[in-house]
Enzyme design. Sequence first.
Site, short mmCIF file in Angstrom:
data_model
loop_
_atom_site.label_atom_id
_atom_site.label_comp_id
_atom_site.label_asym_id
_atom_site.label_seq_id
_atom_site.Cartn_x
_atom_site.Cartn_y
_atom_site.Cartn_z
N TYR A 141 36.27 50.20 37.02
CA TYR A 141 35.82 51.40 36.30
C TYR A 141 36.19 51.34 34.82
O TYR A 141 35.54 51.96 33.99
CB TYR A 141 36.45 52.66 36.90
CG TYR A 141 35.68 53.29 38.03
CD1 TYR A 141 35.39 52.56 39.18
CD2 TYR A 141 35.26 54.61 37.96
CE1 TYR A 141 34.70 53.14 40.22
CE2 TYR A 141 34.56 55.20 39.00
CZ TYR A 141 34.28 54.46 40.14
OH TYR A 141 33.61 55.06 41.16
N LYS A 192 39.49 42.62 48.69
CA LYS A 192 38.68 41.46 49.06
C LYS A 192 39.40 40.22 48.58
O LYS A 192 38.93 39.49 47.70
CB LYS A 192 37.28 41.58 48.44
CG LYS A 192 36.39 42.62 49.10
CD LYS A 192 35.75 42.13 50.40
CE LYS A 192 34.69 41.06 50.12
NZ LYS A 192 34.16 40.51 51.40
N ASP A 225 35.39 45.24 53.38
CA ASP A 225 34.12 45.35 54.13
C ASP A 225 34.43 45.60 55.61
O ASP A 225 33.80 46.44 56.26
CB ASP A 225 33.23 44.12 53.93
CG ASP A 225 33.94 42.80 54.22
OD1 ASP A 225 35.19 42.76 54.30
OD2 ASP A 225 33.23 41.78 54.38
N ASP A 249 36.30 54.59 46.09
CA ASP A 249 35.15 55.49 45.88
C ASP A 249 34.20 55.40 47.07
O ASP A 249 33.78 56.41 47.63
CB ASP A 249 34.44 55.07 44.58
CG ASP A 249 33.28 55.99 44.25
OD1 ASP A 249 33.43 57.22 44.39
OD2 ASP A 249 32.22 55.48 43.85
N ASP A 253 33.81 58.21 50.50
CA ASP A 253 32.56 58.89 50.85
C ASP A 253 32.23 58.67 52.33
O ASP A 253 31.78 59.58 53.02
CB ASP A 253 31.38 58.38 49.99
CG ASP A 253 31.12 59.30 48.79
OD1 ASP A 253 32.08 59.94 48.33
OD2 ASP A 253 29.96 59.36 48.32
C1 IPM Z 1 34.19 60.44 42.75
C2 IPM Z 1 32.89 60.38 42.01
C3 IPM Z 1 33.13 59.83 40.60
C4 IPM Z 1 33.68 58.42 40.75
C5 IPM Z 1 31.92 59.89 39.66
C6 IPM Z 1 31.33 61.28 39.57
C7 IPM Z 1 32.25 59.36 38.31
O1 IPM Z 1 31.98 59.62 42.72
O2 IPM Z 1 35.11 61.12 42.26
O3 IPM Z 1 34.28 59.84 43.82
O4 IPM Z 1 32.90 57.45 40.86
O5 IPM Z 1 34.88 58.27 40.72
MG MG Z 2 32.64 59.02 44.67
#
Ligand code: IPM
Ligand code: MG
Length: 366
Positions: A141, A192, A225, A249, A253
Amino acid sequence: MANPSLLILAGDGIGPEVMAEVRKIIDWFGTKGTPFDVEEGLIGGCSYDVHGVPLSDATLERAQAVDAVLLGAVGGPKYDGVEYALRPEAGLLRIRKEMDLYANLRPAQCFEALADFSSLKHEIVSGLDIMIVRELTSGIYFGEPRGIQTDNEGGRVGINTQRYTTNEIRRVARSAFEMARRRGNRVCSMEKANVMESGVLWREEVTWIHQNEYPDVALSHMYADNGAMQLVRNPKQFDVIVTDNLFGDLLSDAAAMLTGSLGMLPSASLGAPMENGRPKALYEPVHGSAPDIAGQGKANPIACILSFAMALRYSFDMGEAATKLERAVETVLADGHRTADLMGEAGGTPISTSEMGDAILKALAA
Ligand code: IPM
Ligand code: MG
């Protein structure tokens, strides 16, 4: 002693709606003997509209000064054409980086009342309680070099760099081991190392911290993975997962959907302790700004409310109050209150954002 202080940055999209419900809860604690000093500010697209930048220096200064920042969400299609460094997301990345909030705690807990909403089978997610500790201020990032360049043949190259130092890995590893000691005492580290040198270093440094500082905690390693696969195959095998910024990230999710809805997941981003002993801290729901439903009273405020519960626990040492608030959410869900995201196939009439907030407040006060 001064009141605990909060900076609320509600942001864009559904951010202000869900934060309004948190405000009710904050005010309720005020009437119960814990008044918070609350300021508000702008971040993301709404800040860009007013100041031409997604996070102003003045707002950042306020964020550095308060005990905790509560953030809603940033972003929206309106800003799609805006240059990269001025986009709403850049404001979020800047506040994380400047406050040095390196440890991002993303708990994925499955509330029993919602176990049937998960895309996975009931028995796979029922009772799920895992904690992802995501490194938040380094890795791909932020690594340099980055950018879109022109190569020798006149073609274009997009470049990002995955980069981790020993210190960056060790400090987030410590956060994960500390967390494990408060929970199930197990850490699984994901990278990884089979293809990336940064992954090899990650594994070595996590192992070093384990051997030298936390030998009492059980440590395992997994390629990220495989970790993604295991998360949907048998998520209850995990207690604490520690991983880098990008893998964290993605994995968080995926973990979020195990619990039924992205509208349920809170997060805490913590840095080093400040002078008063409290960690630098920012709390935000994992969900985004959801522009498609913004302003319609459809959003689920639970993730934002649970983020405030994390603030009570991690910033203000109010673990009991945090548990009480979490219980109130559980009660309301068990009673069948559902926002639109929690309707599932059975259908029915969803309640609004503020009705959900009111129901939680009522359960809290009961
Ligand atoms: C998160 C989001 C952020 C990230 C975005 C909005 C920049 O997806 O907090 O998970 O990628 O960190
Ligand atoms: Mg995210």
